[in-house]
Write a protein that holds these residues in place. Sequence first.
Motif, PDB file in Angstrom:
ATOM      1  N   PRO A 170      97.474  85.180  71.486  1.00  0.00           N
ATOM      2  CA  PRO A 170      96.667  85.260  70.066  1.00  0.00           C
ATOM      3  C   PRO A 170      95.880  83.911  69.984  1.00  0.00           C
ATOM      4  N   VAL A 171      96.516  82.819  70.489  1.00  0.00           N
ATOM      5  CA  VAL A 171      95.838  81.438  70.507  1.00  0.00           C
ATOM      6  C   VAL A 171      95.506  80.863  71.789  1.00  0.00           C
ATOM      7  N   GLN A 172      94.123  80.631  72.031  1.00  0.00           N
ATOM      8  CA  GLN A 172      93.955  79.985  73.595  1.00  0.00           C
ATOM      9  C   GLN A 172      93.510  78.489  73.374  1.00  0.00           C
ATOM     10  N   TYR A 173      93.547  77.787  74.239  1.00  0.00           N
ATOM     11  CA  TYR A 173      93.132  76.393  74.326  1.00  0.00           C
ATOM     12  C   TYR A 173      91.905  76.153  73.656  1.00  0.00           C
ATOM     13  N   ALA A 174      90.970  77.263  74.047  1.00  0.00           N
ATOM     14  CA  ALA A 174      89.595  77.168  73.545  1.00  0.00           C
ATOM     15  C   ALA A 174      89.406  77.266  71.945  1.00  0.00           C
ATOM     16  N   ASP A 175      90.370  77.975  71.617  1.00  0.00           N
ATOM     17  CA  ASP A 175      90.433  78.170  69.985  1.00  0.00           C
ATOM     18  C   ASP A 175      90.893  76.684  69.429  1.00  0.00           C
ATOM     19  N   ILE A 176      91.798  76.009  70.007  1.00  0.00           N
ATOM     20  CA  ILE A 176      92.246  74.605  69.674  1.00  0.00           C
ATOM     21  C   ILE A 176      90.917  73.865  69.685  1.00  0.00           C
ATOM     22  N   SER A 177      90.504  73.741  70.876  1.00  0.00           N
ATOM     23  CA  SER A 177      89.120  72.814  71.048  1.00  0.00           C
ATOM     24  C   SER A 177      88.035  73.242  70.084  1.00  0.00           C
ATOM     25  N   ARG A 178      87.835  74.364  69.732  1.00  0.00           N
ATOM     26  CA  ARG A 178      86.707  74.667  68.687  1.00  0.00           C
ATOM     27  C   ARG A 178      87.097  74.161  67.374  1.00  0.00           C
ATOM     28  N   ALA A 179      88.269  74.224  67.141  1.00  0.00           N
ATOM     29  CA  ALA A 179      88.948  73.953  65.741  1.00  0.00           C
ATOM     30  C   ALA A 179      89.047  72.246  65.637  1.00  0.00           C
ATOM     31  N   HIS A 180      89.253  71.671  66.805  1.00  0.00           N
ATOM     32  CA  HIS A 180      88.986  70.090  66.925  1.00  0.00           C
ATOM     33  C   HIS A 180      87.656  69.605  66.345  1.00  0.00           C
ATOM     34  N   VAL A 181      86.637  70.407  66.808  1.00  0.00           N
ATOM     35  CA  VAL A 181      85.131  70.177  66.552  1.00  0.00           C
ATOM     36  C   VAL A 181      85.219  70.454  65.054  1.00  0.00           C
ATOM     37  N   ALA A 182      85.389  71.782  64.702  1.00  0.00           N
ATOM     38  CA  ALA A 182      85.264  72.079  63.345  1.00  0.00           C
ATOM     39  C   ALA A 182      85.518  71.321  62.103  1.00  0.00           C
ATOM     40  N   ILE A 183      86.909  70.902  62.269  1.00  0.00           N
ATOM     41  CA  ILE A 183      87.535  70.323  61.074  1.00  0.00           C
ATOM     42  C   ILE A 183      87.540  68.685  61.060  1.00  0.00           C
ATOM     43  N   THR A 197      92.400  87.344  50.077  1.00  0.00           N
ATOM     44  CA  THR A 197      92.660  87.364  51.512  1.00  0.00           C
ATOM     45  C   THR A 197      93.951  86.571  51.776  1.00  0.00           C
ATOM     46  N   TYR A 198      94.831  86.857  52.318  1.00  0.00           N
ATOM     47  CA  TYR A 198      96.231  86.236  52.581  1.00  0.00           C
ATOM     48  C   TYR A 198      95.854  85.289  53.763  1.00  0.00           C
ATOM     49  N   ILE A 199      96.368  84.201  53.716  1.00  0.00           N
ATOM     50  CA  ILE A 199      96.364  83.061  54.720  1.00  0.00           C
ATOM     51  C   ILE A 199      97.781  82.594  54.890  1.00  0.00           C
ATOM     52  N   ASN A 200      98.431  83.204  56.091  1.00  0.00           N
ATOM     53  CA  ASN A 200      99.681  82.584  56.438  1.00  0.00           C
ATOM     54  C   ASN A 200      99.739  81.388  56.908  1.00  0.00           C
ATOM     55  N   GLY A 201     100.503  80.510  56.238  1.00  0.00           N
ATOM     56  CA  GLY A 201     100.502  79.018  56.520  1.00  0.00           C
ATOM     57  C   GLY A 201     100.960  78.612  57.928  1.00  0.00           C
ATOM     58  N   TYR A 202     101.658  79.385  58.588  1.00  0.00           N
ATOM     59  CA  TYR A 202     102.006  79.138  60.032  1.00  0.00           C
ATOM     60  C   TYR A 202     101.881  79.970  60.996  1.00  0.00           C
ATOM     61  N   ASP A 203     101.363  81.477  60.805  1.00  0.00           N
ATOM     62  CA  ASP A 203     101.327  82.361  61.858  1.00  0.00           C
ATOM     63  C   ASP A 203      99.816  82.927  62.052  1.00  0.00           C
ATOM     64  N   ASP A 204      98.892  82.836  61.067  1.00  0.00           N
ATOM     65  CA  ASP A 204      97.580  83.037  61.237  1.00  0.00           C
ATOM     66  C   ASP A 204      96.867  82.301  62.621  1.00  0.00           C
ATOM     67  N   PRO A 205      96.365  83.060  63.619  1.00  0.00           N
ATOM     68  CA  PRO A 205      95.890  82.191  64.654  1.00  0.00           C
ATOM     69  C   PRO A 205      94.918  80.953  64.279  1.00  0.00           C
ATOM     70  N   PRO A 206      94.058  81.066  63.114  1.00  0.00           N
ATOM     71  CA  PRO A 206      93.285  79.829  62.875  1.00  0.00           C
ATOM     72  C   PRO A 206      93.982  78.501  62.581  1.00  0.00           C
ATOM     73  N   ILE A 207      95.192  79.136  61.641  1.00  0.00           N
ATOM     74  CA  ILE A 207      96.227  77.915  61.524  1.00  0.00           C
ATOM     75  C   ILE A 207      96.879  77.379  62.657  1.00  0.00           C
ATOM     76  N   ILE A 208      97.243  78.271  63.507  1.00  0.00           N
ATOM     77  CA  ILE A 208      97.723  77.562  64.679  1.00  0.00           C
ATOM     78  C   ILE A 208      96.937  76.772  65.397  1.00  0.00           C
ATOM     79  N   ALA A 209      95.659  77.324  65.561  1.00  0.00           N
ATOM     80  CA  ALA A 209      94.719  76.515  66.328  1.00  0.00           C
ATOM     81  C   ALA A 209      94.487  75.149  65.709  1.00  0.00           C
ATOM     82  N   GLY A 210      94.566  75.139  64.060  1.00  0.00           N
ATOM     83  CA  GLY A 210      94.106  73.891  63.675  1.00  0.00           C
ATOM     84  C   GLY A 210      95.370  72.832  63.780  1.00  0.00           C
TER      85      GLY A 210
END
Length: 474
Positions: free
Chosen positions: A63-76, A207-220
Amino acid sequence: MLARASLIGSYRIVARCSGPASTRAIRFLSAEAVDDTETKSRAAEKGKPKTTSAPKKSFEELPVQYADISRAHVAIRDGVVRTECKRSHFISELVGANVYLKTEQRQFTGSFKERGARNALLQLLQSRGNDFKKTGAIAASAGNHALALAYHGKLLDVPVTVVMPTVAPLAKVDKCRKFGARIIIHGAHIGEAKEFAETLVEKENLTYINGYDDPPIIAGAGTIGIEAVDDVPNVDAVVVPVGGAGLIAGIACAVKTLKPKTIVIGVEPEFCASYTAATIAGRPVPAAVTPTLADGLAVPVVGPHAFEVARHYVDECVTCTEKEISLAVLRLIENEKMVVEGGGAAGLAALLPGGKLDRPDLKGKNIVVPLCGGNIDTTVLGRVMERGLSADDRLCNFYATVSDRPGGIAKLTALLSEEGASIKDIYHERAWLHSSVDQVQVKCVVELQGKEHAKRLKRALLAAGYPLIWDIEY
């Protein structure tokens, strides 16, 4: 050789694992293949399938790839602090390795959770626009995720509701209110708080945002791994606190993609070993929860997405005791002048002398330890420090039987003074001493310089003829 692949824009990055790590991975896959064959064979014989754990997904299916983490790094990056990751001289000497502390407690709200919260909110705003600003987000959190979501929700003009368990530290509850979030206190632990929050999703169109399991949370959270590798290019190991497993999943994915030979080790409190339970079962399962100093890590069931990612990358997970956690908090205060909460110090707790990671294979290595948060109640901090002093044999209590005549206690305190013990508290008891009527039992709490000092004091008291009940066994 074992290959891991991910996408960054239109570029395909392949990280190849070689050497011992690759050998271990291949052995694991081979064993899994054998188990799968045997399972199918038994199922054919019995006429029905038999499974004990969820099958592993391929790297491309995670559900989370390195590409997601890289995009998050730029976004935040313009909304969170790029925290330091510097070598600690004193902690390194204690551990016997080069320990680099990633100071995530320096984030504005005091924890790494800002990374995932901002990334999740930005993605929801991008996909839903003003509709999301009208309805808002909801989450269950013991504090740090709540703080991060409330703060970045305010910055991005998104209304936030947070359900917090009764064990949430008061400091975190008050700060959330100051950021304008709606706070609901419900449930004995994060699991019960989450169940209640989910009932409000449909009722209030949130909208529920899971603090440890949503893919965008993990990527961040994984952006910590990118920064750690940038700051410590020759990193040998990363030791990460584990609660719901989102942090270690993100960090492990990033670190293993960039530095495949680096080992990633999780540390969780023995009072809530949910990741260990999931590893044994092969899937997330409920774990027993006992109140712990690492309240931010007290998640009874790890997240399924987080576990799926973590099980591919994490090398091992160990537990730490309450004593080790309190000692780690004390060491950081005394040596680094840093106030870190129990959960944030769990990684260091396992590395200190006597911990599960105090072992030969890590000596002399370059180890990165994220300090995940610094939000701790002042009253709790006082208790943690006292427990740390006790664990360090610098705060001892004992009972001594003395004469109930004038000068009996004076002689005892004179001996304590001669031995360099500072009396913190003293109390004498007559009624519950069933021996000579002219004797009294005195309880003393004394401040000492450490284990050797405690031994000397005990020997001196025994040599002077005082019957003792000592709290430490040597």
